[in-house]
Design a protein around this motif. Structure first.
Motif, short mmCIF file in Angstrom:
data_model
loop_
_atom_site.label_atom_id
_atom_site.label_comp_id
_atom_site.label_asym_id
_atom_site.label_seq_id
_atom_site.Cartn_x
_atom_site.Cartn_y
_atom_site.Cartn_z
N ASN A 58 -19.11 -30.55 19.22
CA ASN A 58 -18.47 -31.00 18.70
C ASN A 58 -17.81 -30.09 17.87
O ASN A 58 -17.63 -29.07 18.21
N ILE A 59 -16.42 -30.60 17.96
CA ILE A 59 -15.55 -30.12 16.40
C ILE A 59 -15.54 -30.76 15.60
O ILE A 59 -14.93 -31.12 15.29
N HIS A 60 -16.62 -30.02 14.22
CA HIS A 60 -16.61 -30.41 12.79
C HIS A 60 -15.47 -30.06 12.24
O HIS A 60 -14.70 -28.40 12.10
N THR A 61 -14.99 -30.24 11.12
CA THR A 61 -13.81 -30.84 10.40
C THR A 61 -14.55 -30.73 8.93
O THR A 61 -15.43 -31.67 8.80
N LEU A 62 -14.70 -29.65 7.71
CA LEU A 62 -14.80 -29.59 6.39
C LEU A 62 -13.68 -28.40 5.43
O LEU A 62 -13.09 -28.03 5.82
N ALA A 63 -14.29 -28.82 4.02
CA ALA A 63 -13.86 -28.05 3.27
C ALA A 63 -14.29 -26.51 2.62
O ALA A 63 -15.01 -27.19 2.13
N LEU A 64 -13.44 -25.14 2.45
CA LEU A 64 -13.93 -24.67 1.88
C LEU A 64 -13.23 -23.86 1.10
O LEU A 64 -11.64 -23.60 1.26
N LYS A 65 -13.41 -24.57 -0.68
CA LYS A 65 -12.35 -24.45 -1.60
C LYS A 65 -11.65 -24.79 -1.51
O LYS A 65 -10.29 -24.40 -1.14
N GLU A 66 -11.19 -26.11 -1.19
CA GLU A 66 -9.68 -27.24 -0.98
C GLU A 66 -8.74 -26.28 0.01
O GLU A 66 -8.08 -26.88 0.14
N GLN A 67 -9.42 -25.45 1.34
CA GLN A 67 -8.86 -24.80 2.06
C GLN A 67 -9.52 -25.98 3.82
O GLN A 67 -10.90 -26.10 3.70
N ALA A 68 -8.59 -26.09 4.97
CA ALA A 68 -9.35 -26.65 5.63
C ALA A 68 -9.73 -25.52 6.96
O ALA A 68 -9.19 -24.74 6.50
N ALA A 69 -10.88 -25.82 7.22
CA ALA A 69 -11.59 -24.83 7.66
C ALA A 69 -12.68 -26.31 8.82
O ALA A 69 -12.53 -27.21 9.10
N LYS A 70 -13.24 -25.52 10.50
CA LYS A 70 -13.99 -25.94 11.15
C LYS A 70 -15.07 -25.11 11.56
O LYS A 70 -14.80 -23.77 11.92
N ARG A 71 -15.75 -26.09 12.31
CA ARG A 71 -17.33 -26.02 13.33
C ARG A 71 -17.18 -26.41 13.76
O ARG A 71 -17.21 -27.26 14.76
N ILE A 72 -17.66 -24.62 15.33
CA ILE A 72 -17.06 -25.36 16.72
C ILE A 72 -18.49 -25.54 17.35
O ILE A 72 -19.22 -24.28 16.92
N VAL A 73 -19.03 -25.90 17.88
CA VAL A 73 -20.91 -26.15 18.42
C VAL A 73 -20.61 -26.46 19.52
O VAL A 73 -19.88 -27.45 20.25
N LEU A 74 -20.67 -25.84 20.27
CA LEU A 74 -21.08 -25.41 22.11
C LEU A 74 -22.39 -26.37 22.60
O LEU A 74 -23.17 -26.45 21.49
N GLY A 75 -22.17 -26.95 23.38
CA GLY A 75 -23.35 -27.20 23.99
C GLY A 75 -24.11 -27.55 25.39
O GLY A 75 -23.87 -25.92 25.31
N ASP A 76 -25.40 -27.27 25.76
CA ASP A 76 -26.05 -26.60 27.12
C ASP A 76 -25.51 -27.37 28.08
O ASP A 76 -24.66 -27.90 28.53
N TRP A 77 -26.36 -26.97 28.73
CA TRP A 77 -25.59 -26.93 30.16
C TRP A 77 -26.88 -27.75 31.19
O TRP A 77 -26.91 -27.74 31.85
N TYR A 78 -27.44 -28.30 30.22
CA TYR A 78 -28.92 -28.78 30.98
C TYR A 78 -28.35 -30.24 32.11
O TYR A 78 -28.92 -30.42 32.67
#
Length: 262
Positions: free
Chosen positions: A216-236
């Motif tokens: 998934n690509i998650h959005t979040l705020a860091l000190k009122e600045q837009a940020a993102k956390r990208i999670v890679l998937g498995d290969w099952y």
């Protein structure tokens, strides 16, 4: 004066620059379909990229570089061929393959990175990691992780006969599978406060990791600045590849190959 927390990795300019990220393939002899899909990915996609980052758990388990394994040799050859064609390959250890060492790295011509690394990704400082260090709510796993990273313990483990090490690995896999069944999903996921802490520590607004098998690509705020956390998937059940260009990022899936397909 404190030393900088990171040294960005910079790639040479390319005509159509693309950087690829994969994780959690869990390659093993028991899943030739995943191995076939990985080999196709290396031959048809990775060789055209500016760089390839493998963020841990490439193998289902590693008991040391001296393990006689046709699969390991084939994977090393695929990496070496990719690097020979101009695509550098970078590797971060996961919780399953942390025993991959310098011998394999030399054989595959890949560069081993520390567990947390900040790279310059087309002008954006980006923190990359396997992701298990973010799952701090799973106290039992974090305790196991600390113990298995002790240098002296790894030194002793590598001096055990191969058969003993294989038996130990089989036991760990069985206990890990049982442990996952007994834990609620929230405990095995990342701790959001730890995500924020690490991103602030390394002064980044982008984080890429694997481990949780929740692409998934998650959005979040860091000190009122837009940020993102990208999670890679498995290969099952399908491949998972993060494709990054100067224009943005795209988390894509890849079909696994059935027996007889090329």
């Amino acid at each position: 004066m404190l030393a900088p927390l990171f040294t960005p990795l910079k790639c040479e300019p390319a005509l159509n620059p693309t950087t690829l990220f994969i994780a959690d393939l869990h390659l093993s002899a028991a899943r030739p379909d995943i191995t076939a899909a990985f080999m196709r990915f290396m031959q048809q996609e990775a060789v055209h990229a500016e760089a390839l980052y493998v963020l841990g758990d490439l193998f289902e388990f590693s008991i040391g570089d001296d393990e006689p394994s046709t699969l390991n040799d084939e994977v090393a050859a695929a990496f070496k061929a990719c690097v020979a064609q101009g695509t550098p390959v970078y590797f971060i250890h996961g919780n399953r393959d942390f025993m991959v060492g310098r011998r394999f790295a030399k054989q595959a011509n890949v560069r081993l990175l520390p567990e947390h690394k900040v790279i310059d990704l087309y002008g954006e400082p980006t923190l990359i990691m396997h992701g298990d260090t973010l799952c701090i709510d799973d106290a039992g796993y974090q305790r196991y992780r600390r113990i298995t990273r002790w240098g002296w313990l790894q030194w002793l483990f590598l001096r055990l006969p191969l058969r003993f090490r294989m038996n130990i690995a089989d036991g760990i896999r069985s206990k890990s599978a049982q442990s996952k069944e007994d834990k609620v999903m929230q405990v095995m996921d990342v701790n959001q406060a730890e995500v924020v802490r690490q991103m602030q520590r390394y002064k980044v607004k982008t984080l890429i990791h694997g481990h949780t098998h929740r692409p998934n690509i998650h959005t979040l705020a860091l000190k009122e600045q837009a940020a993102k956390r990208i999670v890679l998937g498995d290969w099952y059940t399908q491949g998972s590849v993060l494709v990054v260009t100067p224009q943005g990022c795209d988390l894509q899936s890849r079909q696994l190959l059935r027996e007889g397909e090329a």
